[in-house]
Design a protein around this motif. Structure first.
Motif, PDB file in Angstrom:
ATOM      1  N   ASP A 199     -18.114  13.710  -9.145  1.00 19.86           N
ATOM      2  CA  ASP A 199     -19.127  13.200  -8.214  1.00 19.86           C
ATOM      3  C   ASP A 199     -19.982  14.334  -7.650  1.00 19.86           C
ATOM      4  O   ASP A 199     -21.207  14.205  -7.526  1.00 19.86           O
ATOM      5  N   ALA A 200     -19.318  15.448  -7.316  1.00 16.77           N
ATOM      6  CA  ALA A 200     -20.063  16.612  -6.827  1.00 16.77           C
ATOM      7  C   ALA A 200     -20.993  17.134  -7.917  1.00 16.77           C
ATOM      8  O   ALA A 200     -22.146  17.512  -7.647  1.00 16.77           O
ATOM      9  N   GLY A 201     -20.512  17.139  -9.174  1.00 20.15           N
ATOM     10  CA  GLY A 201     -21.352  17.574 -10.285  1.00 20.15           C
ATOM     11  C   GLY A 201     -22.567  16.690 -10.471  1.00 20.15           C
ATOM     12  O   GLY A 201     -23.688  17.182 -10.688  1.00 20.15           O
ATOM     13  N   LEU A 202     -22.359  15.368 -10.382  1.00 16.74           N
ATOM     14  CA  LEU A 202     -23.486  14.434 -10.520  1.00 16.74           C
ATOM     15  C   LEU A 202     -24.506  14.624  -9.402  1.00 16.74           C
ATOM     16  O   LEU A 202     -25.715  14.590  -9.633  1.00 16.74           O
ATOM     17  N   TYR A 203     -23.998  14.819  -8.181  1.00 20.72           N
ATOM     18  CA  TYR A 203     -24.907  15.022  -7.032  1.00 20.72           C
ATOM     19  C   TYR A 203     -25.760  16.271  -7.242  1.00 20.72           C
ATOM     20  O   TYR A 203     -26.995  16.243  -7.052  1.00 20.72           O
ATOM     21  N   LEU A 204     -25.124  17.374  -7.619  1.00 24.91           N
ATOM     22  CA  LEU A 204     -25.863  18.623  -7.828  1.00 24.91           C
ATOM     23  C   LEU A 204     -26.798  18.531  -9.034  1.00 24.91           C
ATOM     24  O   LEU A 204     -27.883  19.106  -9.030  1.00 24.91           O
ATOM     25  N   ARG A 205     -26.372  17.772 -10.044  1.00 19.86           N
ATOM     26  CA  ARG A 205     -27.185  17.630 -11.262  1.00 19.86           C
ATOM     27  C   ARG A 205     -28.517  16.948 -10.965  1.00 19.86           C
ATOM     28  O   ARG A 205     -29.505  17.161 -11.684  1.00 19.86           O
ATOM     29  N   ARG A 206     -28.573  16.143  -9.911  1.00 18.88           N
ATOM     30  CA  ARG A 206     -29.789  15.401  -9.577  1.00 18.88           C
ATOM     31  C   ARG A 206     -30.717  16.164  -8.639  1.00 18.88           C
ATOM     32  O   ARG A 206     -31.778  15.659  -8.271  1.00 18.88           O
ATOM     33  N   GLN A 207     -30.311  17.364  -8.222  1.00 20.79           N
ATOM     34  CA  GLN A 207     -31.133  18.127  -7.290  1.00 20.79           C
ATOM     35  C   GLN A 207     -32.299  18.800  -8.018  1.00 20.79           C
ATOM     36  O   GLN A 207     -32.264  19.005  -9.238  1.00 20.79           O
ATOM     37  N   ALA A 208     -33.325  19.135  -7.243  1.00 19.32           N
ATOM     38  CA  ALA A 208     -34.514  19.767  -7.823  1.00 19.32           C
ATOM     39  C   ALA A 208     -34.267  21.237  -8.160  1.00 19.32           C
ATOM     40  O   ALA A 208     -34.860  21.782  -9.096  1.00 19.32           O
ATOM     41  N   ASN A 209     -33.394  21.872  -7.386  1.00 18.97           N
ATOM     42  CA  ASN A 209     -33.119  23.291  -7.574  1.00 18.97           C
ATOM     43  C   ASN A 209     -32.415  23.532  -8.903  1.00 18.97           C
ATOM     44  O   ASN A 209     -31.433  22.878  -9.235  1.00 18.97           O
ATOM     45  N   ALA A 210     -32.920  24.489  -9.685  1.00 15.78           N
ATOM     46  CA  ALA A 210     -32.361  24.769 -11.010  1.00 15.78           C
ATOM     47  C   ALA A 210     -30.929  25.277 -10.925  1.00 15.78           C
ATOM     48  O   ALA A 210     -30.081  24.937 -11.764  1.00 15.78           O
ATOM     49  N   ILE A 211     -30.640  26.105  -9.898  1.00 15.42           N
ATOM     50  CA  ILE A 211     -29.276  26.628  -9.739  1.00 15.42           C
ATOM     51  C   ILE A 211     -28.307  25.493  -9.434  1.00 15.42           C
ATOM     52  O   ILE A 211     -27.201  25.430  -9.981  1.00 15.42           O
ATOM     53  N   ALA A 212     -28.732  24.563  -8.556  1.00 12.85           N
ATOM     54  CA  ALA A 212     -27.889  23.425  -8.220  1.00 12.85           C
ATOM     55  C   ALA A 212     -27.635  22.555  -9.452  1.00 12.85           C
ATOM     56  O   ALA A 212     -26.497  22.112  -9.690  1.00 12.85           O
ATOM     57  N   ARG A 213     -28.678  22.339 -10.256  1.00 10.33           N
ATOM     58  CA  ARG A 213     -28.505  21.529 -11.466  1.00 10.33           C
ATOM     59  C   ARG A 213     -27.551  22.204 -12.448  1.00 10.33           C
ATOM     60  O   ARG A 213     -26.721  21.555 -13.074  1.00 10.33           O
ATOM     61  N   GLY A 214     -27.687  23.522 -12.577  1.00 11.84           N
ATOM     62  CA  GLY A 214     -26.786  24.262 -13.469  1.00 11.84           C
ATOM     63  C   GLY A 214     -25.340  24.207 -12.988  1.00 11.84           C
ATOM     64  O   GLY A 214     -24.412  24.033 -13.789  1.00 11.84           O
ATOM     65  N   THR A 215     -25.167  24.334 -11.657  1.00 12.48           N
ATOM     66  CA  THR A 215     -23.819  24.243 -11.089  1.00 12.48           C
ATOM     67  C   THR A 215     -23.237  22.854 -11.321  1.00 12.48           C
ATOM     68  O   THR A 215     -22.055  22.709 -11.664  1.00 12.48           O
ATOM     69  N   GLY A 216     -24.065  21.824 -11.137  1.00 10.56           N
ATOM     70  CA  GLY A 216     -23.614  20.456 -11.364  1.00 10.56           C
ATOM     71  C   GLY A 216     -23.196  20.220 -12.798  1.00 10.56           C
ATOM     72  O   GLY A 216     -22.159  19.599 -13.068  1.00 10.56           O
ATOM     73  N   ALA A 217     -23.994  20.729 -13.746  1.00  9.27           N
ATOM     74  CA  ALA A 217     -23.649  20.589 -15.165  1.00  9.27           C
ATOM     75  C   ALA A 217     -22.328  21.304 -15.479  1.00  9.27           C
ATOM     76  O   ALA A 217     -21.506  20.806 -16.256  1.00  9.27           O
ATOM     77  N   THR A 218     -22.129  22.468 -14.849  1.00  6.57           N
ATOM     78  CA  THR A 218     -20.882  23.211 -15.055  1.00  6.57           C
ATOM     79  C   THR A 218     -19.677  22.436 -14.536  1.00  6.57           C
ATOM     80  O   THR A 218     -18.631  22.378 -15.190  1.00  6.57           O
ATOM     81  N   LEU A 219     -19.833  21.822 -13.353  1.00  8.17           N
ATOM     82  CA  LEU A 219     -18.737  21.037 -12.777  1.00  8.17           C
ATOM     83  C   LEU A 219     -18.407  19.825 -13.649  1.00  8.17           C
ATOM     84  O   LEU A 219     -17.236  19.497 -13.841  1.00  8.17           O
ATOM     85  N   LEU A 220     -19.452  19.163 -14.174  1.00 13.46           N
ATOM     86  CA  LEU A 220     -19.221  18.008 -15.051  1.00 13.46           C
ATOM     87  C   LEU A 220     -18.505  18.430 -16.331  1.00 13.46           C
ATOM     88  O   LEU A 220     -17.665  17.688 -16.861  1.00 13.46           O
ATOM     89  N   TRP A 221     -18.843  19.602 -16.842  1.00  9.37           N
ATOM     90  CA  TRP A 221     -18.165  20.109 -18.032  1.00  9.37           C
ATOM     91  C   TRP A 221     -16.727  20.541 -17.712  1.00  9.37           C
ATOM     92  O   TRP A 221     -15.813  20.350 -18.515  1.00  9.37           O
ATOM     93  N   LEU A 222     -16.545  21.098 -16.495  1.00  3.23           N
ATOM     94  CA  LEU A 222     -15.246  21.659 -16.109  1.00  3.23           C
ATOM     95  C   LEU A 222     -14.208  20.585 -15.804  1.00  3.23           C
ATOM     96  O   LEU A 222     -13.016  20.783 -16.096  1.00  3.23           O
ATOM     97  N   ALA A 223     -14.627  19.456 -15.216  1.00  2.00           N
ATOM     98  CA  ALA A 223     -13.679  18.452 -14.726  1.00  2.00           C
ATOM     99  C   ALA A 223     -12.657  18.008 -15.775  1.00  2.00           C
ATOM    100  O   ALA A 223     -11.444  18.074 -15.523  1.00  2.00           O
ATOM    101  N   PRO A 224     -13.084  17.542 -16.963  1.00  4.93           N
ATOM    102  CA  PRO A 224     -12.078  17.105 -17.941  1.00  4.93           C
ATOM    103  C   PRO A 224     -11.211  18.255 -18.458  1.00  4.93           C
ATOM    104  O   PRO A 224     -10.024  18.061 -18.730  1.00  4.93           O
TER     105      PRO A 224
END
Length: 307
Positions: A199-224
């Protein structure tokens, strides 16, 4: 005299607290074999629950876990006080169960593949059917998770009791209560963080900031991958801890491992005995699984013969 007595009392209290802290650390290390599996299992129990209900479900299971430990800790202390000779057999039983559970996890796909597929089908149907009673599904998950927690908590308390069995009763009480509280808060705090990681990854993935989007994508990849890593490490620790308990409780095995590693020093001297404990745990777990499978096959046959 009063001042001297007070200092003596404070010194005794400090000594007890030091013992409690030391033994709690040792007991926590000994129970590490259960913790990784506990984390992975409880995080998996929340699968199929709606996102806004994940934390309430985790909280409900955590409360159930505290009730479990409120039952198990006094029971363990009563055993220590009145039938201490039972501690070693219980410890050996806990070690055997850890090894059995580890082997059962490795063979789960082959032993319970059909049951898992049926369970997933029912969960999917319940989630997609608008007429399905999701409250009932949620309660079933909570009850199942609390039952699983009871078994894992019993293993943890028995292992911790084995560590402090030679200490005075006050230290035993303090260590077991500390272990119960720390493990419950730690495990379910981490479970809550894990189930909300995506959920945190999805939230960050939707942000305008590129760093936040990258962090969100990393969290989504990391979770499983985090879930898989916890499961693998938990299974490995089951063999290391369970095998260690069994080998130390069986003098011939303990002496054999000691004789094989007596000349080893440094890293090899520290790692190889534990690895041999793990190999013995794997063998012991396989033997227990074979025995359990044979008993399960014989019981239905006897029931049919009786009819």
């Amino acid at each position: 005299m009063a001042g001297t007595s007070l200092f003596v009392l404070l010194d005794d209290i400090a000594s007890i607290l030091d013992d409690v802290a030391t033994m709690t650390k040792v007991a926590t290390k000994k129970t590490a074999g259960v913790l990784g599996d506990d984390l992975a299992l409880n995080a998996q129990q929340v699968s199929g629950v709606e996102a806004d209900r994940e934390l309430p479900v985790v909280w409900a299971v955590a409360k159930g876990s505290m009730v479990n430990k409120a039952i198990l800790v006094p029971a363990a202390l009563a055993i220590s006080a009145f039938i201490p000779w039972l501690i070693v057999p219980l410890l050996m039983l806990g070690g055997a169960f850890l090894c059995f559970e580890g082997v059962e996890k490795l063979a789960h796909k082959y032993l319970h593949g059909k049951e898992d597929a049926e369970h997933r089908r029912k969960v999917v149907e319940a989630m997609t059917n608008p007429e399905a009673d999701l409250v009932v599904l949620e309660k079933d998950k909570i009850r199942g998770a609390i039952r699983t927690d009871f078994i894992l908590s019993a293993e943890i308390i028995v292992i911790a009791l084995g560590v402090v069995s030679g200490m005075d009763f006050t230290t035993q009480v303090a260590v077991l209560i500390s272990i119960a509280v720390m493990i419950t808060t730690g495990v379910y705090g981490l479970v809550a963080a894990i189930v909300k990681l995506d959920d945190a990854g999805l939230y960050l993935r939707r942000q305008a900031n590129a760093i936040a989007r990258g962090t969100g994508a990393t969290l989504l990849w990391l979770a499983p991958w985090l879930m898989r890593a916890l499961s693998v490490l938990g299974t490995l620790a089951m063999f290391l801890v369970g095998g260690g308990i069994l080998s130390h409780g069986l003098p011939p095995v303990h002496h054999l491992i000691a004789s094989l590693t007596v000349d080893m020093e440094g890293v090899a001297g520290a790692l190889v005995p534990s690895l041999l404990d793990g190999v013995f745990g794997l063998i012991a777990g396989a033997a227990v699984l074979l025995l359990v499978s044979l008993v399960k096959r014989l019981l239905p046959a006897k029931a049919q013969a009786a009819h």
